[in-house]
Scaffold this motif. Structure first.
Motif, PDB file in Angstrom:
ATOM      1  N   PRO A 540     -36.309  17.917  19.385  1.00 55.77           N
ATOM      2  CA  PRO A 540     -35.661  18.910  20.517  1.00 55.77           C
ATOM      3  C   PRO A 540     -36.824  19.915  20.837  1.00 55.77           C
ATOM      4  O   PRO A 540     -37.050  20.256  22.167  1.00 55.77           O
ATOM      5  N   LEU A 541     -37.871  19.998  20.086  1.00 57.83           N
ATOM      6  CA  LEU A 541     -39.117  20.716  20.623  1.00 57.83           C
ATOM      7  C   LEU A 541     -39.845  20.142  21.786  1.00 57.83           C
ATOM      8  O   LEU A 541     -40.795  20.871  22.233  1.00 57.83           O
ATOM      9  N   CYS A 542     -39.481  18.540  21.795  1.00 55.10           N
ATOM     10  CA  CYS A 542     -40.162  17.962  22.977  1.00 55.10           C
ATOM     11  C   CYS A 542     -39.608  18.480  24.428  1.00 55.10           C
ATOM     12  O   CYS A 542     -40.288  18.103  25.456  1.00 55.10           O
ATOM     13  N   PHE A 543     -38.587  19.080  24.186  1.00 58.02           N
ATOM     14  CA  PHE A 543     -37.939  19.582  25.626  1.00 58.02           C
ATOM     15  C   PHE A 543     -37.901  21.135  25.733  1.00 58.02           C
ATOM     16  O   PHE A 543     -37.214  21.630  26.305  1.00 58.02           O
ATOM     17  N   GLY A 544     -39.148  21.833  25.228  1.00 64.47           N
ATOM     18  CA  GLY A 544     -39.244  23.192  25.112  1.00 64.47           C
ATOM     19  C   GLY A 544     -40.068  23.724  26.369  1.00 64.47           C
ATOM     20  O   GLY A 544     -40.315  22.815  27.293  1.00 64.47           O
ATOM     21  N   GLU A 545     -40.689  24.766  26.334  1.00 68.65           N
ATOM     22  CA  GLU A 545     -41.436  25.306  27.300  1.00 68.65           C
ATOM     23  C   GLU A 545     -42.502  26.434  26.869  1.00 68.65           C
ATOM     24  O   GLU A 545     -42.309  26.839  25.628  1.00 68.65           O
ATOM     25  N   LEU A 546     -43.464  26.618  27.742  1.00 72.17           N
ATOM     26  CA  LEU A 546     -44.523  27.541  27.295  1.00 72.17           C
ATOM     27  C   LEU A 546     -44.784  28.432  28.371  1.00 72.17           C
ATOM     28  O   LEU A 546     -44.943  28.178  29.437  1.00 72.17           O
ATOM     29  N   LYS A 547     -44.779  29.748  27.779  1.00 77.47           N
ATOM     30  CA  LYS A 547     -45.228  31.001  28.863  1.00 77.47           C
ATOM     31  C   LYS A 547     -46.568  30.933  29.241  1.00 77.47           C
ATOM     32  O   LYS A 547     -47.372  30.973  28.210  1.00 77.47           O
ATOM     33  N   LYS A 548     -47.139  30.666  30.487  1.00 77.51           N
ATOM     34  CA  LYS A 548     -48.421  30.675  31.046  1.00 77.51           C
ATOM     35  C   LYS A 548     -49.082  31.870  30.434  1.00 77.51           C
ATOM     36  O   LYS A 548     -50.296  31.737  30.000  1.00 77.51           O
ATOM     37  N   SER A 549     -48.761  33.035  30.616  1.00 76.94           N
ATOM     38  CA  SER A 549     -49.562  34.369  30.014  1.00 76.94           C
ATOM     39  C   SER A 549     -49.927  34.045  28.431  1.00 76.94           C
ATOM     40  O   SER A 549     -50.897  34.569  28.220  1.00 76.94           O
ATOM     41  N   GLU A 550     -49.178  33.656  27.916  1.00 75.43           N
ATOM     42  CA  GLU A 550     -49.353  33.549  26.061  1.00 75.43           C
ATOM     43  C   GLU A 550     -50.422  32.434  26.039  1.00 75.43           C
ATOM     44  O   GLU A 550     -51.288  32.529  25.266  1.00 75.43           O
ATOM     45  N   TRP A 551     -50.302  31.590  26.989  1.00 80.04           N
ATOM     46  CA  TRP A 551     -51.422  30.299  26.591  1.00 80.04           C
ATOM     47  C   TRP A 551     -52.522  30.964  27.349  1.00 80.04           C
ATOM     48  O   TRP A 551     -53.643  30.646  26.754  1.00 80.04           O
ATOM     49  N   PHE A 552     -52.730  31.759  28.144  1.00 75.92           N
ATOM     50  CA  PHE A 552     -54.293  32.174  28.865  1.00 75.92           C
ATOM     51  C   PHE A 552     -54.683  33.141  27.612  1.00 75.92           C
ATOM     52  O   PHE A 552     -55.941  33.149  27.642  1.00 75.92           O
ATOM     53  N   ALA A 553     -53.701  33.933  27.167  1.00 74.77           N
ATOM     54  CA  ALA A 553     -54.060  34.936  25.826  1.00 74.77           C
ATOM     55  C   ALA A 553     -54.677  34.076  24.820  1.00 74.77           C
ATOM     56  O   ALA A 553     -55.526  34.602  24.082  1.00 74.77           O
ATOM     57  N   SER A 554     -54.095  33.158  24.265  1.00 71.14           N
ATOM     58  CA  SER A 554     -54.258  32.327  23.237  1.00 71.14           C
ATOM     59  C   SER A 554     -55.823  31.592  23.176  1.00 71.14           C
ATOM     60  O   SER A 554     -56.466  31.382  22.439  1.00 71.14           O
ATOM     61  N   ASN A 555     -56.190  31.340  24.681  1.00 70.78           N
ATOM     62  CA  ASN A 555     -57.428  30.697  24.934  1.00 70.78           C
ATOM     63  C   ASN A 555     -58.418  31.347  25.820  1.00 70.78           C
ATOM     64  O   ASN A 555     -59.087  30.777  26.241  1.00 70.78           O
ATOM     65  N   LYS A 556     -58.279  32.679  25.500  1.00 66.46           N
ATOM     66  CA  LYS A 556     -59.067  33.394  26.138  1.00 66.46           C
ATOM     67  C   LYS A 556     -60.592  33.117  25.945  1.00 66.46           C
ATOM     68  O   LYS A 556     -61.469  33.471  26.970  1.00 66.46           O
ATOM     69  N   ILE A 557     -60.943  33.006  24.946  1.00 66.43           N
ATOM     70  CA  ILE A 557     -62.402  32.576  24.760  1.00 66.43           C
ATOM     71  C   ILE A 557     -62.627  31.253  25.365  1.00 66.43           C
ATOM     72  O   ILE A 557     -63.953  31.511  26.133  1.00 66.43           O
TER      73      ILE A 557
END
Length: 622
Positions: A540-557
């Protein structure tokens, strides 16, 4: 003065302690539970550390007062027994599972290389070279990851017999036991210090290397010597309630991963105490000597080999669900029992060729034969056994060069980077087939030369190879996973070298943005639908979603490095694929129940082809 023992079989029988096999059963079951689901028993992996202590204790016990004519007789006998014990079951396991993984994994290279090195007792070093995180979910898809512990033991077995013999312990000299105790004791302290220090700064080295694991097996050796030479130690440890020790071990296995270092040291120490405290009449002794428990311990080697292979293949196919667990457990025990009965036992107890050197040569021949099969699967038969849809043949090709050349006067598109170049291989081929461009996709890590070389080799290798062919109007397209920008060895410096040399010629440079990373999938799940992986078996995790702001925050470096590089090189064209894949507030790894990503950050070929028009338009506009 040596001790003569007339009946070697009686000697071995007298050394046998059935409760040790019972403890092996406990250790392997905790490991299996952890590998089924880490949340059930977070520290179940510590069962491997219990195995290490048992190995040191049993090996020392088996060599104590064993008659040997000379060093040659001693060392050849030792390695003959090790070969008979380890090689047949491992060879059969590696042979069969290598074929199976090629059926379900379109790119089985990592598994095959791990299996190949495991045959020679080197898989722990191979995994270490890959900077493998044993606790990452991605390792669950490598069918031979668990063989790292066999590599540690086999490397220990290279050193240990020399310590046994030259200390005098193997020759049964007066001070042999004392010399061995002092030597191994000093090495144990050194190894433990190295483990504790490196675990804080380089977890992979601390986890996978033999020198930082030596102390665990050595503790078993020290325990045996101490119990033999000091009755008072044995009498003291026998007073410790073994059930209490066992309860402490189980309790430690429920501690979170943040306690991994302390948990390892504690379980290793408690395992030694448990071995010494299990005496007749205790409840623990009665339980661990139960015939059924002992039998599980007897087949523990085959259980350890096969459980991971079956679970890994399950993850590549139907997955692991509540309804599948009974069948997977039955298959694990069925294959282990068959391996123990028909491979492990007859070949371990049989007299192969009479003479030891023939047995050693035969064992080596068995290893070389299976290794040849793996090389064949990885080279001539590469990708040909895969029985699923060729959903991502470009990803299958990303380890070898792809060239489509129509006319030397046409501009050439050079596609370089890591596995993410597989997203765009089909797109570039589509453009090249219009005969407006030539297309070259650079091989990523062919053979062993590019293993673990970092970001710079993805950049510098094609520069070295193609720089004499570069011409004005050619196009360089670079694509890589977001982590590469963070972990690359000063990639901006290497990339700047590439940019300077190519832009001086008049070439165009495109940098494709990274794709989103669905961290909940983190390598442990395969989402691509196949006939052997139907939609109802996909997580079921293959049908999830990701918040863009969280992705940018976690990859800011990483994102910061990319922005700095683009500001410094304003002529570089940036293809913002991320915004196309995530036009709204959330990135979705599915669209109307259609899977868009086959794992945590790789697009399916169908989804990648949807980018064709965007990339083609962008190239033409530049």
């Amino acid at each position: 003065m040596s001790v003569k023992i007339k009946d070697n079989k009686s000697y071995i029988k007298n050394r046998y302690r059935s409760e040790i096999d019972g403890l092996r059963a406990f250790a392997v079951i905790t490991v299996i539970i952890n590998h089924f689901n880490k949340e059930i028993l977070p520290g179940g992996y510590l069962g491997v550390d219990i195995f290490f202590v048992i190995s040191g204790f049993v090996i020392t016990s088996s060599l104590y007062q064993r008659p040997s004519k000379n060093f040659r007789d001693f060392i050849s006998g030792f390695y003959e027994r090790r070969i008979k014990r380890l090689v047949p079951a491992l060879s059969v396991f590696v042979f069969i599972t290598s074929i199976f993984i090629c059926l379900f994994n379109p790119v089985p290279r990592s598994s095959l290389l791990t299996g190949l090195t495991s045959l020679f007792g080197l898989s722990n070093l191979y995994l270490l070279k890959q900077s493998t995180d044993y606790f990452a979910q991605s390792i669950e898809l490598n069918i031979f990851t668990h063989t790292w512990s066999l590599g540690v033991e086999e490397q220990f077995y290279i050193l240990f017999p020399f310590l046994i013999w030259f200390s005098g312990f193997g020759r049964q000299t007066k001070n042999g036991a004392r010399n061995l105790f002092l030597t191994v004791g000093a090495l144990t302290i050194t190894s433990l210090i190295g483990f504790l220090y490196l675990y804080q700064i380089n977890q992979s080295t601390a986890y996978f290397s033999m020198p930082t694991r030596f102390w665990e097996m050595a503790l078993g050796c020290l325990l045996f010597i101490e119990l033999q030479k000091r009755k008072s130690t044995g009498e003291f440890l026998e007073k410790v309630p073994p059930l209490l020790v066992l309860a402490l071990i189980v309790g430690i296995m429920f501690l979170p991963m943040s306690w991994a270092t302390e948990s390892t040291v504690a379980v290793v120490g408690l395992s030694a105490v448990l071995i010494a405290s299990m005496t007749k009449g205790t409840v623990a002794y009665t339980f661990f000597t139960n015939p059924k428990v002992v039998y599980v311990g007897l087949i523990s080697y085959s259980l350890y080999l096969w459980h991971w292979g079956i679970l890994s293949i399950s993850r590549w196919t139907i997955g692991i669900h509540w309804w599948s667990v009974p069948f997977q457990i039955a298959l694990i025990f069925g294959t282990a029992i068959a391996s123990y009965r028909y491979v492990e036992t007859p070949l371990r107890k049989g007299n192969w060729y009479g003479k030891r050197w023939k047995t050693i040569i035969f064992g080596g021949g068995m290893i070389v034969t299976v290794a040849s099969v793996l090389i064949t699967l990885g080279k001539p038969l590469k990708g040909k056994l895969f029985i699923g849809n060729q959903y991502n043949k470009w990803n299958m090709k990303n380890y070898r060069e792809t060239k489509i050349t129509h006319n030397s006067t046409l501009p050439t598109i050079y596609l370089i980077g890591d596995s993410h170049t597989g997203h765009y291989g089909a797109v570039m081929t589509h453009l090249a087939n219009k005969k407006e461009f030539n297309f070259i996709m650079h091989p990523q890590g062919d053979g062993l030369k590019l293993l673990n070389t970092g970001m710079e080799e993805h950049v510098l290798a094609p520069l070295r190879e193609y720089k004499n062919n570069f011409k004005k109007e050619d196009i360089i397209i670079f694509s890589a996973h977001i982590d590469k920008y963070r972990n690359g060895r000063d990639w901006t410096k290497q990339y700047q070298t590439f940019v300077n040399q190519t832009q001086n010629i008049g070439m165009k440079f495109f940098l494709i943005s990274p794709t989103p990373t669905f961290t909940k999938l983190k390598g442990g799940y395969t989402c691509q639908e196949e006939w052997f992986r139907p939609s109802w078996a996909i997580s079921p995790l293959c049908f999830g979603e990701l918040k863009k702001s969280e992705w940018f925050a976690s990859n800011k470096i990483s994102i910061g490095k990319i922005k700095q590089f683009l500001l410094k090189n304003k002529k570089i064209s940036y293809v913002d694929i991320f915004s196309i894949l995530c036009p709204e507030q959330y990135c979705k790894n599915h669209n109307n129940n259609t899977i868009r990503y086959r794992d945590e950050n790789h697009l399916t070929s169908e989804e990648a082809m949807k980018l064709s028009d965007t990339i083609e338009t962008f190239i033409r506009s530049k």
